[in-house]
Design a protein around this motif. Structure first.
Motif, PDB file in Angstrom:
ATOM      1  N   ARG A  68       0.859  -1.196   0.000  1.00 39.54           N
ATOM      2  CA  ARG A  68       0.000   0.000   0.000  1.00 39.54           C
ATOM      3  C   ARG A  68       0.887   1.234   0.000  1.00 39.54           C
ATOM      4  NH1 ARG A  68      -4.498  -0.624   4.077  1.00 39.54           N
ATOM      5  NH2 ARG A  68      -5.373  -1.791   2.347  1.00 39.54           N
ATOM      6  N   GLY A  69       0.742   2.062  -1.046  1.00 40.15           N
ATOM      7  CA  GLY A  69       1.511   3.298  -1.128  1.00 40.15           C
ATOM      8  C   GLY A  69       0.567   4.481  -0.980  1.00 40.15           C
ATOM      9  N   ASP A  70       1.108   5.621  -0.515  1.00 43.66           N
ATOM     10  CA  ASP A  70       0.208   6.749  -0.253  1.00 43.66           C
ATOM     11  C   ASP A  70      -0.287   7.420  -1.525  1.00 43.66           C
ATOM     12  OD1 ASP A  70       2.635   7.936  -0.868  1.00 43.66           O
ATOM     13  OD2 ASP A  70       2.557   9.417   0.743  1.00 43.66           O
ATOM     14  N   ILE A  71       0.352   7.128  -2.658  1.00 47.43           N
ATOM     15  CA  ILE A  71      -0.140   7.668  -3.926  1.00 47.43           C
ATOM     16  C   ILE A  71      -0.829   6.567  -4.731  1.00 47.43           C
ATOM     17  CG2 ILE A  71       0.499   8.825  -6.094  1.00 47.43           C
ATOM     18  CD1 ILE A  71       1.235  10.633  -3.848  1.00 47.43           C
ATOM     19  N   VAL A  72      -0.177   5.424  -4.833  1.00 41.37           N
ATOM     20  CA  VAL A  72      -0.683   4.364  -5.722  1.00 41.37           C
ATOM     21  C   VAL A  72      -1.894   3.641  -5.146  1.00 41.37           C
ATOM     22  CG1 VAL A  72       0.852   2.523  -4.840  1.00 41.37           C
ATOM     23  CG2 VAL A  72       0.081   2.437  -7.195  1.00 41.37           C
ATOM     24  N   GLY A  73      -2.019   3.618  -3.816  1.00 41.14           N
ATOM     25  CA  GLY A  73      -3.066   2.780  -3.196  1.00 41.14           C
ATOM     26  C   GLY A  73      -2.553   1.357  -3.057  1.00 41.14           C
ATOM     27  N   ASP A  74      -3.409   0.386  -3.347  1.00 38.66           N
ATOM     28  CA  ASP A  74      -3.016  -1.018  -3.158  1.00 38.66           C
ATOM     29  C   ASP A  74      -2.485  -1.623  -4.445  1.00 38.66           C
ATOM     30  OD1 ASP A  74      -3.810  -0.837  -0.554  1.00 38.66           O
ATOM     31  OD2 ASP A  74      -5.757  -1.799  -0.857  1.00 38.66           O
ATOM     32  N   ALA A  75      -1.433  -2.446  -4.305  1.00 41.60           N
ATOM     33  CA  ALA A  75      -0.872  -3.152  -5.459  1.00 41.60           C
ATOM     34  C   ALA A  75      -0.487  -4.555  -5.008  1.00 41.60           C
ATOM     35  CB  ALA A  75       0.352  -2.409  -5.987  1.00 41.60           C
ATOM     36  N   LEU A  76      -0.698  -5.518  -5.881  1.00 42.29           N
ATOM     37  CA  LEU A  76      -0.424  -6.915  -5.517  1.00 42.29           C
ATOM     38  C   LEU A  76       0.575  -7.541  -6.471  1.00 42.29           C
ATOM     39  CD1 LEU A  76      -1.234  -9.510  -3.870  1.00 42.29           C
ATOM     40  CD2 LEU A  76      -2.833  -9.973  -5.724  1.00 42.29           C
ATOM     41  N   PHE A  77       1.534  -8.266  -5.912  1.00 36.33           N
ATOM     42  CA  PHE A  77       2.541  -8.986  -6.704  1.00 36.33           C
ATOM     43  C   PHE A  77       2.433 -10.461  -6.329  1.00 36.33           C
ATOM     44  CE2 PHE A  77       3.766  -4.712  -6.160  1.00 36.33           C
ATOM     45  CZ  PHE A  77       4.382  -4.328  -7.343  1.00 36.33           C
ATOM     46  N   TYR A  78       2.382 -11.338  -7.313  1.00 33.11           N
ATOM     47  CA  TYR A  78       2.131 -12.755  -7.059  1.00 33.11           C
ATOM     48  C   TYR A  78       3.045 -13.578  -7.948  1.00 33.11           C
ATOM     49  CZ  TYR A  78      -0.599 -17.159  -7.398  1.00 33.11           C
ATOM     50  OH  TYR A  78      -1.008 -18.456  -7.394  1.00 33.11           O
ATOM     51  N   GLY A  79       3.587 -14.648  -7.440  1.00 31.26           N
ATOM     52  CA  GLY A  79       4.394 -15.497  -8.302  1.00 31.26           C
ATOM     53  C   GLY A  79       5.140 -16.556  -7.520  1.00 31.26           C
ATOM     54  N   ARG A  80       6.083 -17.183  -8.210  1.00 33.58           N
ATOM     55  CA  ARG A  80       6.850 -18.263  -7.580  1.00 33.58           C
ATOM     56  C   ARG A  80       7.980 -17.660  -6.747  1.00 33.58           C
ATOM     57  NH1 ARG A  80       9.091 -22.112 -11.619  1.00 33.58           N
ATOM     58  NH2 ARG A  80       9.042 -20.337 -13.027  1.00 33.58           N
ATOM     59  N   GLY A  81       8.014 -18.039  -5.488  1.00 32.69           N
ATOM     60  CA  GLY A  81       8.978 -17.451  -4.570  1.00 32.69           C
ATOM     61  C   GLY A  81      10.273 -18.210  -4.469  1.00 32.69           C
ATOM     62  N   ALA A  82      10.362 -19.354  -5.099  1.00 31.08           N
ATOM     63  CA  ALA A  82      11.585 -20.148  -5.016  1.00 31.08           C
ATOM     64  C   ALA A  82      11.659 -21.029  -6.255  1.00 31.08           C
ATOM     65  CB  ALA A  82      11.558 -21.000  -3.757  1.00 31.08           C
ATOM     66  N   GLY A  83      12.786 -21.751  -6.358  1.00 35.50           N
ATOM     67  CA  GLY A  83      12.970 -22.635  -7.506  1.00 35.50           C
ATOM     68  C   GLY A  83      13.990 -22.033  -8.445  1.00 35.50           C
ATOM     69  N   LYS A  84      14.610 -22.952  -9.182  1.00 34.70           N
ATOM     70  CA  LYS A  84      15.730 -22.594 -10.052  1.00 34.70           C
ATOM     71  C   LYS A  84      15.384 -21.490 -11.052  1.00 34.70           C
ATOM     72  CE  LYS A  84      17.973 -25.479 -13.376  1.00 34.70           C
ATOM     73  NZ  LYS A  84      18.252 -26.851 -13.794  1.00 34.70           N
ATOM     74  N   GLU A  85      14.266 -21.655 -11.744  1.00 38.22           N
ATOM     75  CA  GLU A  85      13.961 -20.705 -12.829  1.00 38.22           C
ATOM     76  C   GLU A  85      13.513 -19.351 -12.288  1.00 38.22           C
ATOM     77  OE1 GLU A  85      12.691 -23.784 -12.717  1.00 38.22           O
ATOM     78  OE2 GLU A  85      13.573 -24.819 -14.447  1.00 38.22           O
ATOM     79  N   ALA A  86      12.664 -19.391 -11.225  1.00 40.27           N
ATOM     80  CA  ALA A  86      12.176 -18.116 -10.658  1.00 40.27           C
ATOM     81  C   ALA A  86      13.365 -17.312 -10.131  1.00 40.27           C
ATOM     82  CB  ALA A  86      11.170 -18.391  -9.542  1.00 40.27           C
ATOM     83  N   THR A  87      14.292 -17.990  -9.453  1.00 42.11           N
ATOM     84  CA  THR A  87      15.453 -17.296  -8.905  1.00 42.11           C
ATOM     85  C   THR A  87      16.333 -16.762 -10.036  1.00 42.11           C
ATOM     86  OG1 THR A  87      15.358 -18.824  -7.054  1.00 42.11           O
ATOM     87  CG2 THR A  87      17.376 -17.536  -7.267  1.00 42.11           C
TER      88      THR A  87
END
Ligand code: HSE
Length: 438
Positions: free
Chosen positions: A289-308
């Protein structure tokens, strides 16, 4: 086209993944950035050993200094993990004025202050996108995308192992121990699992995000950390009946007073209607949550060879551009904000709470408990005593209004001493994601 020579330290899962990704998409990156990345040296423990990723023998060395100190190496990637040799590798490269890319959150958590100050002193830069939430570009988002915002709140599901275990506990109605054992058998959880299930890995990542969002170095010792070992199938079931899902959250929240920031990791009840409740299995998500942008969501793979590897390649691209353009300080590591921050002690942090008591079913017990909450100035928003629990003890569930951790801990301590209370009170915080709190 200008070529930048890369020295890699580490050729295991992460290093091998980076090497493969560069083989596949290096030319694409070069065409986009107009600078090429050439893997010039890869330091590994044993160059003669067979490895999952085939790296030409001519590139391999057992001496990490060859991949760091050789004057022909322009840029260094530390991909070995750990906090001893890794620290030496990063410091050595920075002292030579070479930009460094690392995926190592434990190293940054333990020695970040020293490493970022070395980067400043020796005119280099330290990039660390892969250290938090794997393939999700959250560091770049906070550092660049949201540069025009004050980050008022950030909630992260940043440990895939815990999220996987909690998801299965919910779907199967199973206990922590049995899901953990199965997750270890399937390779989803490490043995021993402590770093993940006790919340330390999430704390490393949450501390890095907090430092970046608030412009001061967060001492990991100041982060309040609770893992998921004590979350039971019963808590997940009651939370579900109340419309919530339990998630392990890394929380960074600007408090109303002064420059205090909450930086904590703990399991919390998330409303099912909130998008974070739907982040399941080993996936990560960061809700900002930013004071200008409002809410923003980031989603994805948090581990593993390719994501890293994806995150490391992003940093390598930035570092290669720095070298090409002579802009080593284009992205300062941590920019001091308009007031110097402080991590608020957990006692001061305000939340709502789910409390589960195991009580003897006799007249007056509810009144005794309610009296203690009342005298502590803690409001009760709902009470449930489920039917159908025959026998000597019954669960008694309270949902509490906003109160400080200090007040709730003190009240639960008193409640725990009542003769009708048959086991230690369970307390899990509720995160409503509301804009304003009292
Ligand atoms: N062990 C971490 C997790 C991945 O379970 O998310 C590496 O940071």
């Amino acid at each position: 086209m200008q070529q930048v020579n890369l020295g890699m330290v580490g050729g295991g899962t992460v290093g091998g993944g980076v090497y493969e990704a560069l083989q596949k998409n290096g030319p694409l990156m070069a065409s986009r950035l107009n600078v090429g990345l050439n893997v010039a040296r890869v330091a590994v423990k044993n160059p003669e050993k067979g490895r999952a990723t085939r790296i030409p023998r001519s590139l391999l060395t057992a001496d990490w200094r060859e991949a760091v100190c050789d004057p022909d190496i322009h840029l260094v990637a530390e991909l070995i993990g750990g906090t001893t040799i890794a620290r030496e590798v990063v410091l050595t490269a920075l002292k030579l004025g070479k930009p460094v890319v690392t995926a190592n959150k434990a190293l940054l958590s333990a020695h970040g202050e020293e490493l970022f100050s070395a980067a400043r002193k020796f005119g280099a830069n330290l990039y660390y996108e892969a250290s938090v939430a794997g393939g999700i570009p959250i560091i770049k988002a906070l550092r660049e995308g949201f540069v025009g915002n004050r980050i008022t709140a950030l909630h992260g599901i940043v440990n895939g192992t815990c999220n996987y275990i909690l998801t299965r506990m919910k779907l199967e109605g199973a206990d922590f121990a049995s899901v953990l054992a199965d997750a270890q058998k399937l390779g989803y959880a490490e043995t021993p699992p402590d770093l993940d299930v006790d919340g330390h890995d999430a704390a490393h990542k949450t501390g890095i995000l907090a430092s970046l969002a608030h412009g001061f170095w967060v001492n990991p010792k100041k982060i309040h950390v609770e893992g998921i070992r004590n979350v039971t199938a019963l808590d997940i079931q009651f939370a579900g009946e109340l419309g919530y899902t339990i998630k392990l959250l890394g929380i960074v929240k600007k408090l109303q007073t002064g420059c205090s920031v909450q930086v904590s990791v703990y399991p919390a009840l998330v409303p099912n209607a909130h998008v974070m409740a739907s982040v399941n299995h080993a996936f990560n998500a960061v809700f900002v949550r930013g004071d200008i942008v409002g809410d923003a969501l980031f989603y994805g793979r948090g581990a593993g060879k390719e994501a890293t590897a994806s995150a490391v390649l992003s940093d390598l691209g930035d570092a290669a551009l720095d070298l090409k353009l002579g802009t080593k300080h284009r992205l300062p590591a941590f920019v001091p904000h308009d007031c110097s921050g402080r991590v608020a002690p957990i006692e001061e942090v305000v939340s709502q709470y789910f409390v589960r008591l195991n009580v003897t079913d006799r007249p007056g017990v509810l009144a005794q408990v309610a009296t203690i909450f009342g005298k502590s100035n803690i409001g009760i928003s709902s009470v449930i005593q489920p039917e159908g629990h025959e026998g000597k003890t019954v669960p008694l569930i309270f949902m509490l209004h906003y109160a400080t951790h200090g007040a709730v801990a003190k009240a639960l301590n008193q409640i725990g001493k009542l003769s009708a209370i048959k086991s230690r009170p369970v307390m899990i915080r509720v995160e409503s994601f509301e804009q304003e709190q009292p």
